[in-house]
Write a protein that holds these residues in place. Sequence first.
Motif, PDB file in Angstrom:
ATOM      1  N   ASP A 195       0.808  -1.220   0.000  1.00 14.70           N
ATOM      2  CA  ASP A 195       0.000   0.000   0.000  1.00 14.70           C
ATOM      3  C   ASP A 195       0.839   1.268   0.000  1.00 14.70           C
ATOM      4  OD1 ASP A 195       0.954   0.046   2.598  1.00 14.70           O
ATOM      5  OD2 ASP A 195      -0.990  -0.306   3.547  1.00 14.70           O
ATOM      6  N   THR A 196       2.169   1.124   0.116  1.00 24.48           N
ATOM      7  CA  THR A 196       3.058   2.280   0.070  1.00 24.48           C
ATOM      8  C   THR A 196       3.399   2.696  -1.361  1.00 24.48           C
ATOM      9  OG1 THR A 196       4.894   0.734   0.323  1.00 24.48           O
ATOM     10  CG2 THR A 196       4.108   1.846   2.308  1.00 24.48           C
ATOM     11  N   ILE A 197       3.089   1.837  -2.339  1.00 19.87           N
ATOM     12  CA  ILE A 197       3.345   2.155  -3.751  1.00 19.87           C
ATOM     13  C   ILE A 197       2.012   2.123  -4.489  1.00 19.87           C
ATOM     14  CG2 ILE A 197       4.531   1.470  -5.869  1.00 19.87           C
ATOM     15  CD1 ILE A 197       6.696   0.210  -4.198  1.00 19.87           C
ATOM     16  N   SER A 198       1.618   3.242  -5.057  1.00 23.73           N
ATOM     17  CA  SER A 198       0.329   3.311  -5.733  1.00 23.73           C
ATOM     18  C   SER A 198       0.398   2.666  -7.114  1.00 23.73           C
ATOM     19  CB  SER A 198      -0.114   4.775  -5.872  1.00 23.73           C
ATOM     20  OG  SER A 198       0.674   5.446  -6.832  1.00 23.73           O
ATOM     21  N   VAL A 199      -0.774   2.314  -7.621  1.00 22.84           N
ATOM     22  CA  VAL A 199      -0.856   1.764  -8.969  1.00 22.84           C
ATOM     23  C   VAL A 199      -0.296   2.754  -9.980  1.00 22.84           C
ATOM     24  CG1 VAL A 199      -2.458   1.050 -10.791  1.00 22.84           C
ATOM     25  CG2 VAL A 199      -2.781   0.223  -8.447  1.00 22.84           C
ATOM     26  N   ASP A 200      -0.616   4.034  -9.829  1.00 15.39           N
ATOM     27  CA  ASP A 200      -0.118   5.044 -10.764  1.00 15.39           C
ATOM     28  C   ASP A 200       1.401   5.160 -10.715  1.00 15.39           C
ATOM     29  OD1 ASP A 200      -2.595   5.605 -11.739  1.00 15.39           O
ATOM     30  OD2 ASP A 200      -2.782   7.594 -10.845  1.00 15.39           O
ATOM     31  N   GLU A 201       1.991   5.072  -9.533  1.00 13.63           N
ATOM     32  CA  GLU A 201       3.452   5.135  -9.421  1.00 13.63           C
ATOM     33  C   GLU A 201       4.084   3.960 -10.154  1.00 13.63           C
ATOM     34  OE1 GLU A 201       4.547   7.354  -5.248  1.00 13.63           O
ATOM     35  OE2 GLU A 201       3.606   5.374  -5.114  1.00 13.63           O
ATOM     36  N   PHE A 202       3.550   2.780  -9.925  1.00 16.09           N
ATOM     37  CA  PHE A 202       4.090   1.602 -10.592  1.00 16.09           C
ATOM     38  C   PHE A 202       3.923   1.710 -12.106  1.00 16.09           C
ATOM     39  CE2 PHE A 202       3.212  -2.697 -12.345  1.00 16.09           C
ATOM     40  CZ  PHE A 202       4.488  -3.215 -12.246  1.00 16.09           C
TER      41      PHE A 202
END
Length: 417
Positions: free
Chosen positions: A307-314
């Motif tokens: 949950d610390t890495i968003s889908v958009d970031e990835f």
Amino acid sequence: MSSTIEPFEIPSIPAERLALLKQKLQNAEYPNELEKDVGWEYGAPRWAVEPLVKAWLNDYDWEKARAEMNSWHHYHATIQGLHVHFIHEPSTVPNAIPLLLMNGWPSTFYEYHKIIESLRNGANGGQAFHVVIPSLPGYGFSEAPKVPGYGVAKNGEMMDELMATLGYTQYMLAGSDWGSNIGNWMARNCSDRCKGFHSVMPLCLPPSPTNTLSLLWTHPLHVIKFYASIILGIEAVYGNGFEAEELAFANVQSDPESGYRAIHGTRPYSLAYGLADSPVGLLAWMLEKFHNWTDHGGIHDTESLPDTISVDEFLTMVTIYWLTNSMSSSIRIYYEAFHEDETMSTCTGRVNIPTAIIQFPAELAKFPRDWVETSVNLQQYNEPDVGGHFPALETDQLLLDDLQRFGKLLRTEKWIN
């Protein structure tokens, strides 16, 4: 700045290329799987990949990410004949320190997007930096090498030359993954300019006199503990979290996680066809690492990203690789490093410049502090309770604080002027 440096802007996706991407995502063919759910044991499962493919197709907005990225100053510099992309955000704060931040695979310069402004501005009254974040040759918007030989040493030479080209006679270096590998080499071979080394993934040899004879009189207790660990086991002597197989580069029998390194380091061309042609294959190959190497807080097997890495970031990371067709060139560094001369090894010799190490619990490879102390001039050490391989995304405030504390230490002790 030198005349070899030119401004650069993160581009939009050309209409035809965007249409092709959407077509391939829309008509994705998924591989067959076992009827039984085996989690991530066989690699990235369809239940984790397919929702991200649909998000890339229907929800993700490259223009939004592009606007954020273009809020920073991007450039291309000609370094040893290659166009190298980098972000350069000079600080207006007095006594700011030049900071070279380097990422690795399968990451991009965007890994640091949460902390760029805080580092530049000296957030919370901490040390401020002139922030430089390059894309390594063959990564993202940097030109790919056309000839063999771009391993750790060559990349290190080029990154040091980049800082010199920017006019920085002294700088602090920080890195993750290959950034730590290359940084280790630079800390030992570029110490005329590189005055401080911060690493989230230290690379070191065990404290054995067969590696460095002087350890017998400089760190005798460390040597005794190491030989005790051979008899009693590493975890029995050093505690949980440290395993000998982490030293394996491509030995899949002792370390299943090294399978990707075995492929990258021996046959990168063959794999690259699938990664270049299939955006779904590219996404899945990256997702496995963003899943396996991150801290999921105890729910590792039931989610794709922490949950610390968003889908958009990835998806921004994935899109950078896809847009630039740089996955094939980025993985070649494994081949180059695997076949590099031993004298260029990142573990050969001691790092004598001041060094800071922060080891996160979900990091791919962790070493006992004893080993680190015999390999580097350790001035700052930290073992947080949370975080993994991408701390600038997962635990940005922890990493920011650690970088600022080390920068302040370099200033206070006048190791950097």
